[in-house]
Design an enzyme around this catalytic site. Sequence first.
Site, PDB file in Angstrom:
ATOM      1  N   GLU A  38       0.830  -1.211   0.000  1.00  0.00           N
ATOM      2  CA  GLU A  38       0.000   0.000   0.000  1.00  0.00           C
ATOM      3  C   GLU A  38       0.866   1.264   0.000  1.00  0.00           C
ATOM      4  O   GLU A  38       2.059   1.220   0.282  1.00  0.00           O
ATOM      5  CB  GLU A  38      -0.911   0.044   1.229  1.00  0.00           C
ATOM      6  CG  GLU A  38      -2.259  -0.654   1.064  1.00  0.00           C
ATOM      7  CD  GLU A  38      -3.249   0.137   0.229  1.00  0.00           C
ATOM      8  OE1 GLU A  38      -2.866   1.181  -0.334  1.00  0.00           O
ATOM      9  OE2 GLU A  38      -4.414  -0.293   0.129  1.00  0.00           O
TER      10      GLU A  38
ATOM     11  N   ASP B  24      -9.878   1.554  -4.054  1.00  0.00           N
ATOM     12  CA  ASP B  24      -8.706   1.515  -3.177  1.00  0.00           C
ATOM     13  C   ASP B  24      -7.944   2.824  -3.368  1.00  0.00           C
ATOM     14  O   ASP B  24      -8.557   3.868  -3.585  1.00  0.00           O
ATOM     15  CB  ASP B  24      -7.851   0.280  -3.436  1.00  0.00           C
ATOM     16  CG  ASP B  24      -7.142  -0.220  -2.168  1.00  0.00           C
ATOM     17  OD1 ASP B  24      -6.754   0.628  -1.328  1.00  0.00           O
ATOM     18  OD2 ASP B  24      -6.968  -1.431  -2.009  1.00  0.00           O
TER      19      ASP B  24
ATOM     20  N   ASN C 257      -6.348   4.056   8.823  1.00  0.00           N
ATOM     21  CA  ASN C 257      -6.156   3.449   7.509  1.00  0.00           C
ATOM     22  C   ASN C 257      -5.500   4.442   6.553  1.00  0.00           C
ATOM     23  O   ASN C 257      -4.392   4.914   6.829  1.00  0.00           O
ATOM     24  CB  ASN C 257      -7.491   2.931   6.957  1.00  0.00           C
ATOM     25  CG  ASN C 257      -7.306   1.897   5.857  1.00  0.00           C
ATOM     26  OD1 ASN C 257      -6.568   0.931   6.038  1.00  0.00           O
ATOM     27  ND2 ASN C 257      -7.969   2.079   4.732  1.00  0.00           N
TER      28      ASN C 257
ATOM     29  N   ASN D 282     -10.425   5.073   1.865  1.00  0.00           N
ATOM     30  CA  ASN D 282      -9.317   4.970   0.924  1.00  0.00           C
ATOM     31  C   ASN D 282      -9.381   6.154  -0.030  1.00  0.00           C
ATOM     32  O   ASN D 282     -10.260   6.999   0.069  1.00  0.00           O
ATOM     33  CB  ASN D 282      -9.389   3.644   0.142  1.00  0.00           C
ATOM     34  CG  ASN D 282      -8.645   2.521   0.837  1.00  0.00           C
ATOM     35  OD1 ASN D 282      -7.467   2.664   1.169  1.00  0.00           O
ATOM     36  ND2 ASN D 282      -9.323   1.415   1.081  1.00  0.00           N
TER      37      ASN D 282
END
Length: 294
Positions: free
Chosen positions: A20, A202, A105, A152
């Site tokens: 990521e 994403d 996140n 995201n």
Amino acid sequence: MPIKTGDIKLVAQTEDVLGEVPLWHPERKVLTWIDVLKPAFHAYDPATGTTESWTPPEKLGSYAITDSQEVLISGRNGMALWSPTDGALHRLSHPESDRPDNILNDGRTDPRGRFLVASMDKMLSGAKGRLWQVSGAKGTQLVQDKDIFLPNSICWSPDGATFYLGDSHTNLIFAHDYDVDTGAISNRRLFADTKGLPGDVDGSSVDAEGYLWNARYDGGCLIRFTPDGKVDQTLELGVTKPTHVTFGGPDLKTMYVTTARFRLPAEKLASEPFSGGLLAMDSDVAGLPEALYS
């Protein structure tokens, strides 16, 4: 007109469980990214073709690059400054300490050096996430406290006046007005409803023309959206789980894509040798320079 891209190359096979947050460091000329679950922090030098990896002090959701050897990490124990080379760690804040089931996140640095990071319930039991803004001057401040399920796609328009935040659970991407001088966010509105498109929302990046590139987890592709939220182009990648995309290289015309091996069966991994690695391809459109956390 469709953007032309070159052949997709595997430039680092780090076998990431959940790669990521690829970020191009404008001063050091390296591409950094993380494995959320291993965990790991990687740095790829395209000049030498070499990759270095370090183990962070905890699982990370995201991070920010700085003008020093430190990185601002957003981890299971909150915000901290961490030096991969010597392991030095300085805790800053733990914004989700009152919600022990929440984890931080996706996050990114705005054009003025503030870091925005969103949280989520780790069991995905509801839209319990919040959006935080972290700065050296003002510390950690709450920005949004509702309607965030699995955040995201944090990124900004070229002028910084539009802030994007996506939700992988609802497959919606929202746009907001953003005041780059104050960091104030307002006028939340739907940018793109992607439920009918391959995979799930994403990570995203905006190119120099103001188009948003979104990695489609479980969809095997990148989708480029126009500034008004329409699908402009789909780029197949040959891996099932692309997770994030950014631009790097001396002219910001190399597209880098992180990928995941998470829960891919052995036969799928055998047919997708690039899964879990860092992909790169040439592009005829440039990206935007990555801001440093200050």
